[in-house]
Design an enzyme around this catalytic site. Structure first.
Site: not given
Ligand code: UD1
Length: 340
Positions: A34, A126, A151, A155, A178
Site C-alpha cells: 500500500l 514496458s 525505472y 524493467k 505495455y
Molecule cells: C511514461 C514513462 C513510461 C511509463 C508510462 C506509464 C517516461 C519517459 N516514460 O511514459 O516508462 O511506462 O509513463 O504510463 O516517463 N504530457 C504532457 N503534459 C503532461 C504530461 C504528459 O504534454 O502534463 C505528454 C508527454 O510529453 C508525452 C505524453 O503526454 O508526450 C505522454 O506522457 P506520459 O503520460 O507521461 O507517458 P510517457 O512519457 O509516454
C-alpha cells in the site's frame, strides 16, 4: 479455482487485472504494501465482482515477509508481478531506492517460486525498453536501447533475469510490454490514483478538468508529427488487464513457445497528445484549460506497437477506442469526487 498471486494488486493495473481474473473464476491473492495505493481498493474490487480477493499487506522486497507469504499460501500456481516503484523522475534522483525495491521483489518472489516448484510468472514490463524507435510500429524483435531512467532499467533488468532463469527451466515467464495504459473500470470504482502531482498525461487532464490542477502543460508542439505533439499508443486499462489473463492461462496450459516470451500490449494505433485532449473534451463536455509549454526532457517523439504477435499468439486484441478511454477516465475522476 487456481490461486494466483497478484503482487501490487491494489495498484492501478493490478486492481483491474484482479477484477478480470476473478471474473474468470480464479482465486486472487493480492500482496501489496500500500505504498502507492489504498486498502479501499479491495472493497471496490469486491463491489465490482461480488467476490473479495484475499489480501495481505506485506512488503515483498523484504525477504522474510516474502518467504512467510509463500509458506502461508503453498497452493499458489502463478504470479503476476506488478509491485514496483514507477515514478520515472524520482527514479533518476533516487536510483538505489528503485533498484533495491523493484529488483528485490523479483528476487524474493522468484526464489520462493523455485523453492516451492511454482513455475508460472507474468511480468509487468514496458515499451520504455525500446527507447526511441528506429521504425514504426515497433515489434518485439526491435533492438532494445539503453534505458533513459533507473525505472526503465529495472524493467529491462527484470526481463534479463527472467530470460536467464527460463534458460535453466527455473521459470516459465511472460513479460508484457505495455504501451500507455489510461482509462478506468467502467464502474468508476477503480482507476488511477496518483499521489501528489501526476506525471502522466491522462490523470493530469482529468485533475485539471475537475479543478484540482489549474492548467495542463502540453510538453512541446514542435515535434516532427502531424500536429507537432508527441504520439503514444494509449490502451484502455481494462484491455490491458485482460491481456494478463490470457498470458497467465498460456502458462498454466503449457502453451508457451519458449520458457520466456515477450509481447507488446498496445492497440497498434498512435494518437497525439492533442488528439487525447480533443477526445477528452468531446467525451466529457469540458473545455480543458491547457497551454503549450516547452518539451519535456527525455520524451520519446512517437511510438506505437506492432501487436501482430500478441494478437496471434495470445489470441488477444485491444477492443476499446480512445473515446472509451477518455470517457472512463473522466467517469472515474467524477466518481472519486462524489465519494470524497
Ligand atoms: C511514461 C514513462 C513510461 C511509463 C508510462 C506509464 C517516461 C519517459 N516514460 O511514459 O516508462 O511506462 O509513463 O504510463 O516517463 N504530457 C504532457 N503534459 C503532461 C504530461 C504528459 O504534454 O502534463 C505528454 C508527454 O510529453 C508525452 C505524453 O503526454 O508526450 C505522454 O506522457 P506520459 O503520460 O507521461 O507517458 P510517457 O512519457 O509516454
Amino acid at each position: 479455482m487456481a490461486k494466483i498471486l497478484v503482487t501490487g494488486g491494489a495498484g492501478y493495473i493490478g486492481s483491474h487485472t484482479t477484477v478480470e481474473l476473478i471474473s474468470k473464476g480464479y482465486t486472487v491473492l493480492i500482496a501489496d504494501n500500500l505504498s502507492n495505493s489504498s486498502a479501499d481498493v479491495v472493497d471496490s474490487i469486491e463491489k465490482i465482482t461480488g467476490v473479495r480477493p484475499l489480501f495481505e499487506q506485506i512488503d515483498l522486497s523484504d525477504k522474510t515477509q516474502a518467504t512467510q507469504l509463500f509458506d502461508r499460501h503453498p497452493d499458489i500456481v502463478a504470479v503476476i508481478n506488478f509491485a514496483a516503484y514507477k515514478a520515472v523522475g524520482e527514479s533518476v534522483s533516487e536510483p538505489l531506492k528503485y533498484y533495491n525495491n523493484n529488483l528485490s521483489i523479483v528476487f524474493n518472489v522468484l526464489s520462493n517460486m523455485e523453492r516451492l516448484g511454482i513455475k508460472n510468472f507474468v511480468q509487468s514490463s514496458s515499451c520504455t525498453v525500446y527507447g526511441e524507435p528506429d521504425t514504426l510500429p515497433i515489434s518485439e524483435q526491435s533492438p532494445l536501447k539503453p534505458a533513459v531512467s533507473p525505472y526503465g532499467n529495472t524493467k529491462k533488468i527484470v526481463e534479463e533475469i527472467l530470460a536467464d532463469c527460463a534458460k535453466q527451466d527455473k521459470v516459465h515467464a511472460i513479460a508484457l510490454r505495455y504501451f500507455n495504459p489510461i482509462g478506468a473500470h467502467p464502474s468508476g470504482l477503480i482507476g488511477e490514483l496518483p499521489r501528489g502531482v501526476p506525471n502522466n498525461l491522462m490523470p493530469f487532464i482529468t485533475q485539471t478538468a475537475i479543478g484540482i490542477r489549474q492548467q495542463l502543460s502540453v510538453f512541446g508542439n514542435d515535434y516532427d508529427t502531424p500536429d507537432g505533439t508527441c504520439i503514444r499508443d494509449f490502451i484502455h486499462v481494462v484491455d490491458l488487464a485482460k491481456s494478463h489473463v490470457v498470458a497467465v492461462e498460456r502458462l498454466l496450459n503449457g502453451k508457451g513457445k519458449a520458457a520466456f516470451e515477450v509481447f507488446n500490449i498496445g492497440t497498434g494505433n498512435g494518437f497525439s497528445v492533442m488528439e487525447v485532449i480533443k477526445s477528452f473534451e468531446k467525451m466529457s463536455g469540458v473545455k480543458l484549460n491547457y497551454r503549450i509549454a516547452g518539451r519535456r526532457e527525455g520524451d520519446i517523439v512517437k511510438i506505437w506497437a506492432d501487436t501482430t504477435l500478441s494478437n496471434k499468439e495470445l489470441g488477444w486484441k485491444a477492443q476499446q477506442t480512445l473515446d472509451d478511454m477518455t470517457r472512463d477516465a473522466w467517469n472515474w475522476e467524477l466518481k472519486l469526487k462524489e465519494r470524497k
